[in-house]
Design an enzyme around this catalytic site. Structure first.
Site, PDB file in Angstrom:
ATOM      1  CG  ASP A   1       3.996  -6.572   7.143  1.00 36.71           C
ATOM      2  OD1 ASP A   1       4.333  -5.644   7.386  1.00 36.71           O
ATOM      3  OD2 ASP A   1       4.774  -7.462   6.538  1.00 36.71           O
TER       4      ASP A   1
ATOM      5  CG  HIS B   1       7.750  -5.255   7.840  1.00 32.43           C
ATOM      6  ND1 HIS B   1       6.932  -4.746   6.843  1.00 32.43           N
ATOM      7  CD2 HIS B   1       8.989  -5.264   7.213  1.00 32.43           C
ATOM      8  CE1 HIS B   1       7.675  -4.282   5.685  1.00 32.43           C
ATOM      9  NE2 HIS B   1       8.988  -4.804   5.727  1.00 32.43           N
TER      10      HIS B   1
ATOM     11  CD  GLU C   1      11.352  -4.300   3.103  1.00 30.76           C
ATOM     12  OE1 GLU C   1      11.413  -4.061   1.751  1.00 30.76           O
ATOM     13  OE2 GLU C   1      10.382  -4.601   3.293  1.00 30.76           O
TER      14      GLU C   1
HETATM   15  C1  ACM Z   1      10.272  -8.629   1.429  1.00 32.90           C
HETATM   16  O1  ACM Z   1       9.799  -8.505   0.159  1.00 32.90           O
HETATM   17  N1  ACM Z   1       9.837  -7.776   2.372  1.00 32.90           N
HETATM   18  C2  ACM Z   1      10.788  -9.687   2.131  1.00 32.90           C
END
Ligand code: ACM
Length: 431
Positions: A121, A182, A246
């Site tokens: 991440d 991420h 995201e």
């Molecule tokens: C998430 O909660 N970013 C999948």
């Protein structure tokens, strides 16, 4: 059945002392399904029939949960969903290998069969990659305080051990490598993966969604594919998770090079670029005989042949087909377990034990999964505190036990006593 109760059996007024050596195994019965089993308990002892090796394992799990005496009767039991998962985020806070093994035992005890490891991440990269050693050399360290810390990533040997330990307990380990968002830890390690290669980024020390995302160059696609080449060597799982959610568009929208690349690829916008990136990984994984799974984003076009993990909504949208349901409102264990004051800090939001138990997944999905995001869980003890007892409720949902909350609460008490005796950090029980 995850937490049995004596009256589940048609009680005939007797019981059998349980010891694994006293169980007689009937010939395999395929009609029970690979994970299904039937227990016949009577004056002649305990007879266990199973559809496959996993079913035999689950039958023995049920027997051991009855304790010393198993009442006479019959249980026929099989799971509703084939994917009964738990995701552990080891990127935000690294979790030692021994704890991962312990969690696998707890999963198996709850008849859960997927451990999804969120390995990378913005805030950390936790998987050794031989071809790109800076991913852990740089990406597994966060902030000056971690400079002298122990190793905070899994070696290939660690993964071999985790995968083998899990397989013995009928748990599949699904790896997740986040892209194209991420990914700040990877960009900190290899700035050429980012949208401004002359810039030096740190592994991110804040929680949230970094705006620094991978660029769309062919060399970056190749880099990610090389990472996946090593991932598939280490993890035999059919599914490989590539994150995919995201991914803020700001850097692509500001970068002349990214805009040229979008035009070159004929992609009208960032959502399509994200889908394109995922598609490149899907075809690569397909060449390895594997399948791609990613977090669903409703505004991202579907990528053919991929499976999505739905987390924003409780039920799947009709245009998605292969689905694992992981809705944050029901399955996120990083939310507070209640709104009572005085709890350790957690992600804003509440998912109670009752919320978890009341989750009624669409029966057409591949399965369900609960998530342990660890921003607010720096230690294994905190993971256990947040996971239990809610994980017990989730396990019943995933197995498809009858949805009767008061009955579940009654059965939960002795079950929690069993877990506490194993040393599990049990959180407060908040109905
Ligand atoms: C998430 O909660 N970013 C999948």
């Amino acid at each position: 059945m995850i937490i049995p109760r004596p009256r589940e059996l048609a009680v005939l007024g007797g019981s059998v002392a349980f010891h694994p050596d006293l169980v007689r195994f009937a010939p395999q019965d395929p009609s029970l399904g690979e994970e299904g089993y039937r227990l016949d308990v009577g004056p002649a002892g305990i007879r266990l029939a199973a559809g496959g090796r996993a079913g035999r394992f689950y039958g023995l799990q049920t027997l051991s949960q009855f304790g010393a005496a198993v009442p006479y009767g019959t249980i026929e039991d099989r799971p509703r969903f084939g994917w009964r998962g738990v995701m552990l985020d080891v990127a935000r806070h690294f979790m030692p290998k021994d704890f991962v093994l312990r969690l696998i035992d707890l999963l198996a005890e709850h008849k859960l069969n997927v451990l999804h490891l969120h390995l990378t991440d913005d805030q950390g990269w936790r998987l050794q990659i031989l071809r790109h050693p800076r991913l852990t050399g740089v990406g597994a360290r966060r902030g000056p305080s971690s400079a002298g810390d122990d190793r905070q990533f899994y070696t290939r040997e660690d993964i071999g051990e985790i995968v083998a330990y899990a397989a013995e307990r009928f748990v599949t380990v699904v790896p997740e490598i986040e892209m194209p968002g991420h990914a700040q830890a990877a960009i900190a390690a290899y700035p050429e993966l980012g949208n401004q290669p002359s810039r030096r980024l740190e592994v991110w020390s804040e929680w949230g969604i970094s705006e620094h995302v991978l660029n769309l160059e062919e060399s970056t696609v190749r880099f990610c594919q090389e990472v996946l080449d090593e991932v598939v060597e280490l993890f035999p799982s059919t599914y490989v998770h590539v994150g995919g959610e995201e991914c803020p568009p700001a850097e692509w929208e500001r970068s002349p090079r990214a805009l040229r690349r979008l035009a070159e690829l004929g992609l009208p916008g960032p959502a399509q670029a994200c889908a394109w990136f995922i598609g490149r990984m899907a075809s690569h994984l397909e060449r390895h005989g594997r399948k791609l799974i990613c977090w669903d984003e409703p505004d991202r076009p579907a990528v053919p042949g991929t499976t999505v993990m739905v987390w924003r909504d409780e039920q799947p949208r009709p245009d998605r087909t292969d689905i694992v349901l992981a809705p944050h409102t029901r399955t996120y264990l990083d939310y507070y377990p209640s709104d009572a004051p005085g709890q350790p800090p957690a992600q804003p939001g509440v998912v109670t034990l009752a919320d978890m138990y009341g989750f009624t997944p669409d029966p057409g999905v591949l399965g369900v999964q609960c998530q342990i995001w660890t921003e607010y869980m720096p230690t294994p003890r905190q993971v256990e505190y947040m996971a239990f007892p809610r994980l017990c409720a989730f396990a019943e949902v995933a197995w498809g036990s009858p949805n009767d909350y008061p009955d579940f609460l009654q059965r939960l008490d002795p079950h929690l006593a069993r877990l506490a005796a194993q040393g599990v950090q049990i959180g407060p029980l908040v109905p």
